[in-house]
Design an enzyme around this catalytic site. Sequence first.
Site, PDB file in Angstrom:
ATOM      1  N   THR B  11       0.805  -1.230   0.000  1.00  0.00           N
ATOM      2  CA  THR B  11       0.000   0.000   0.000  1.00  0.00           C
ATOM      3  C   THR B  11       0.835   1.275   0.000  1.00  0.00           C
ATOM      4  OG1 THR B  11      -0.158  -0.138   2.403  1.00  0.00           O
ATOM      5  CG2 THR B  11      -1.985  -1.064   1.127  1.00  0.00           C
ATOM      6  N   CYS B 150      17.834   4.632  -3.197  1.00  0.00           N
ATOM      7  CA  CYS B 150      17.585   5.411  -4.426  1.00  0.00           C
ATOM      8  C   CYS B 150      18.713   6.390  -4.750  1.00  0.00           C
ATOM      9  CB  CYS B 150      16.257   6.153  -4.336  1.00  0.00           C
ATOM     10  SG  CYS B 150      15.986   7.035  -2.792  1.00  0.00           S
ATOM     11  N   GLN B 176      17.276  15.728  -3.544  1.00  0.00           N
ATOM     12  CA  GLN B 176      16.364  14.597  -3.615  1.00  0.00           C
ATOM     13  C   GLN B 176      14.895  15.002  -3.566  1.00  0.00           C
ATOM     14  OE1 GLN B 176      19.573  12.102  -0.952  1.00  0.00           O
ATOM     15  NE2 GLN B 176      17.595  11.119  -1.252  1.00  0.00           N
ATOM     16  N   SER B 179       9.209  12.266  -2.945  1.00  0.00           N
ATOM     17  CA  SER B 179       8.632  10.920  -3.004  1.00  0.00           C
ATOM     18  C   SER B 179       9.555   9.881  -2.383  1.00  0.00           C
ATOM     19  CB  SER B 179       8.299  10.531  -4.446  1.00  0.00           C
ATOM     20  OG  SER B 179       9.467  10.516  -5.240  1.00  0.00           O
ATOM     21  N   HIS B 242      15.922  12.193  -8.381  1.00  0.00           N
ATOM     22  CA  HIS B 242      17.039  12.651  -7.558  1.00  0.00           C
ATOM     23  C   HIS B 242      18.139  13.178  -8.480  1.00  0.00           C
ATOM     24  CE1 HIS B 242      15.010  11.157  -4.179  1.00  0.00           C
ATOM     25  NE2 HIS B 242      15.734  10.119  -3.844  1.00  0.00           N
TER      26      HIS B 242
END
Lengths: 344, 344, 344, 344
Positions: B11, B150, B176, B179, B242
């Site tokens: 989720t 990331c 960055q 999200s 990013h």
Amino acid sequence: MAVRVGVLGATGAVGQRLIQLLEPHPAFEIAALTASESSAGKTYGQAAKWRVDSPIPEEIAEMTVTATDPDEVPDDVDLLFSSLPSSVGSAVEPAFCEDGYVVSSNSSNSRMADDVPLVIPEVNAEHLDLLEVQRDERGWDGALVKNPNCSTITFVPTLAALAEFGLERVHVATLQAVSGAGYDGVTSMEIIDNAIPYIGSEEDKLETESRKLLGEFDGASLTHDEVEVAASCNRIPTIDGHLENVWVETEDDLSVDDAADAMRAYPSLDLRSSPEQLIHVFDEPDRPQPRMDRTLGDGMAIAAGGLRESTFGLQYNCLAHNTIRGAAGASVLNGELLLENGYL
Amino acid sequence: MAVRVGVLGATGAVGQRLIQLLEPHPAFEIAALTASESSAGKTYGQAAKWRVDSPIPEEIAEMTVTATDPDEVPDDVDLLFSSLPSSVGSAVEPAFCEDGYVVSSNSSNSRMADDVPLVIPEVNAEHLDLLEVQRDERGWDGALVKNPNCSTITFVPTLAALAEFGLERVHVATLQAVSGAGYDGVTSMEIIDNAIPYIGSEEDKLETESRKLLGEFDGASLTHDEVEVAASCNRIPTIDGHLENVWVETEDDLSVDDAADAMRAYPSLDLRSSPEQLIHVFDEPDRPQPRMDRTLGDGMAIAAGGLRESTFGLQYNCLAHNTIRGAAGASVLNGELLLENGYL
Amino acid sequence: MAVRVGVLGATGAVGQRLIQLLEPHPAFEIAALTASESSAGKTYGQAAKWRVDSPIPEEIAEMTVTATDPDEVPDDVDLLFSSLPSSVGSAVEPAFCEDGYVVSSNSSNSRMADDVPLVIPEVNAEHLDLLEVQRDERGWDGALVKNPNCSTITFVPTLAALAEFGLERVHVATLQAVSGAGYDGVTSMEIIDNAIPYIGSEEDKLETESRKLLGEFDGASLTHDEVEVAASCNRIPTIDGHLENVWVETEDDLSVDDAADAMRAYPSLDLRSSPEQLIHVFDEPDRPQPRMDRTLGDGMAIAAGGLRESTFGLQYNCLAHNTIRGAAGASVLNGELLLENGYL
Amino acid sequence: MAVRVGVLGATGAVGQRLIQLLEPHPAFEIAALTASESSAGKTYGQAAKWRVDSPIPEEIAEMTVTATDPDEVPDDVDLLFSSLPSSVGSAVEPAFCEDGYVVSSNSSNSRMADDVPLVIPEVNAEHLDLLEVQRDERGWDGALVKNPNCSTITFVPTLAALAEFGLERVHVATLQAVSGAGYDGVTSMEIIDNAIPYIGSEEDKLETESRKLLGEFDGASLTHDEVEVAASCNRIPTIDGHLENVWVETEDDLSVDDAADAMRAYPSLDLRSSPEQLIHVFDEPDRPQPRMDRTLGDGMAIAAGGLRESTFGLQYNCLAHNTIRGAAGASVLNGELLLENGYL
């Protein structure tokens, strides 16, 4: 009695900030406003699209704007604050100096000239006496003093505070606000939900101006400091406040505590626009932040934080208000230094 | 025939991206979705506040979410993609592996463990065979493979492309996107007209994961690379993508042209989610930019640009889509590698 | 065989979107690109600062841009898509029409002229036959068809869907994206952390264009609808997607359910760029939202939501992608309608 | 001598603004700070994540936070400013009033109760005497006075200024800043490059609170005004400042000039936090704007502009600082009114 001053390039972003700072200033009285030919003859209220966050002072709004020409500025004006585009500045600033005006300029032209003092008063006030050399060489009654680029001003005071440890290598990455490019410098389509890793010739300014600012003036000539600086510049979606990530490698050991102490102890000056505490060091690791901390010391303080041991030397972040400490306020401060040192 | 797969932590932000990528994937068929206890028993449509930029697939919306527990996941599911919070991941991922599931995980737990392969397929696919050691040591039928953080994924491919020149010292400053912190990670009051020069433990990830990724696996154990990396991390008001400023100092001379050539020539793989061109090098000095370039190669390419000689070595910028190439897409790619290498 | 088409004003924001939509279009082949004198002779790649979110097509980048002049456009080009500034459009569009070109224009000039069809194909395709009147009156071999303003296109399809209930009074407040003003239309200093409650002459466009679009064409002349519309327009910091708050008072009773049914049942067309579902009605009260919903139907659908009983009549919100459905896509769609109806 | 005051819910967004306004206030002395159980016992500096744009006052940082309970607040505190979540407020505010405290509350609970004055001092100061009725009915020694919701406060003063023309129908669309939802109310992923056309139960507040504020108190009971109001509420990516588009239809003719005159002539009060000019009317059509105009009158003025004839009646825009004039400042102003009227 207040010194009569003028603002060259009064309608631009920095020009408006200059007016905002000078209008209530007890030592200065605004007596001349210049702009491009197309604005000459208009009232300032008509010529400028006022966008600063305080209302336009009424008596300023009613002043008549003149062309940026020594013949158009009253003779009883002693000091000129210049925020001209550098191409214009390089053409007309010398003419004003020749005509006897003292010019405190934020424009980028001539910053690196051998006989032009580039000054942050709290860092290198003694460089101001390079004006003697300048007057000798150029035969000027007036004088030309420069403040550095906004991104340079942000990190140099912290380097100056650490200089006693022997600066060797510096890396700096900047996250710069849109106001640094002027009102029309960055479009909304360029920057909303975006960042731009490039600002034309900005990196060179950080790398070279810092060495001149940290250099030594022996009364006759200026030797640039030997610290090596590498800069990477980015524009981000903030209105005001340049944030910078800095890595410093020093000759001597430099602990986080020593660095924080040195920054906090670095002296401010008694000049009216100098903040009580020049460098404010945060203990919170996530500060300084542009929107939260840019108005420290009425926008004239430097904020530092996030001091930590790096893989290479010391690492920290610093921040300054780019259109106040980094531009208009820097020029006003140099004006105060000129006054204090008898150049007016 | 498609491999039956599940998504652990389905989720969340990365979970939704995983579903977006896996749903149309020809090699995988989504057969299980897990989330926290409070979501168990609900349909996915009820449990998830869907915020990805394509409509929620209808058959996914109707699937029932189960708790994140090996007993709740059907036995015929072979491969699990995990985007659990690391505290949860460290507790339950080993249980799934012990139960025979192969787990391709984006969670930060165990990334640096000696017997857990940390893999970017185009960079170090050969590390995958560390799974043999892992199975031996842990007695698992299943297996655990990780993709890096990331911000690590963004710059490591460019370093890998330059490795032949002898990497010595790297400085990296990151800008960055929000999200990366998940849907609720950064509030609007924190980031509008602002930047935050701190992301908890992020700098350490760039500094250590990069050395593991660039290390050598000799069939028995992994030696980390000796490149020294210093990172400084910032959050800025961008949604996705990013951006990173990199300085690299190398043993051998490294010209801008050599670097651009090496990056462009760095090979991609034949895996379905690998982009045709892994590293896209821009000649324009102001690129890459997050909003403009994050979807290159369907979000799986690395963009580089602004290559220039620095005061110290080479300087450039790079960019990747942090929730695709940097998270969900990275896990899917590792899943494809696991399939190709016979681990399923 | 594809119709050869040209783009007038090809370097601007809408011009770039037109190219993005036309380049892969099976029915059209881009054969001419025009821009201002200063771009004439350059390749499109040199003349345009490409800022659309897909790479510039290579063969387009290599095309030579010409001046916006009928003599510079090849004769075998049949259809021109125009996104010229209205001052330029009003001067040169008639010249192209006189020269035999059919022009599908997004420019605001002549939209309200009696003999110029203003068309949203799904709403008033039958108005296209006003071109017969136009050709008679003006003696043109070519033809000029207009699409409405982006903010008009957003709400008129929802009004058309409710027209059967007898539209009487409409209030509409818009929250418009910056791309609607072109690349340089809104500076970042104007809009970051801000909103501007004014868009020059925009309100008048919503109020008058809507009545023309909803009007009746009897084969000879067009009668505007009598619905009264009051508009208030705002610019906000979004990149794409105009969001609008609408209140409608109708002659007949209009329940929320009836309104939702009417919107969902409102037919789309078979044209290639028409979305399968023209109006997508959300049940969630907080949708549509610009970033989430602007790409519905590849940017050609209208999103509606938040339907509720108001103090006065019905209240709802609607959204469309302003540079696709609201501009470039609207012109392309009109081009498809012209082709289908034999005007090419 | 300063009245000793407390802040209920002192760690939240409005609580912090309250402290920022009360700390330098000559008539009030902060003597109690309450928050949730989890903060009780901590210093305020530990309990609050201070995010207001001025440094946290040192003596406030060192105060001990207590639970929000009448037994925990010193008896010599006379006046409490409440910015509790409404669910908490409805439970504990009556307990404080029963215990003898006078409560000036920004919480939404009980605003529409018959015996609770809902007050904007410059608009309906005379409603304060409803407190006599309240004390009679509830047997309280203390008293409870409310200020309206931030979006209501923004437009009601302009309506009050136009009331002499006979208000009949009002449509209002709001563009609200994220701070109105509290620090964690809107995530960055929800609002960057986006707008949300829904704020839970906000529209009802504008529609009903406005009628109560404009109502008549005859000494015994309050009759709500009969103006009909329809509201549509949107959240946009601004930090502070609610902007509203208003259409007003009146019984009598209302020209733009008459409306501007009436707004400019609408009197302010002599209370310390009341601005000299209550409603500032801009002639520029594109003002007011949130970032430019929210701090007019130290954030306590209402800005209006864009007055124009609408299809239906008069149309204009208005703006107020939502956490100062719209929340914390509103409560402080009510505190000043309570003091002036002898309720303390």
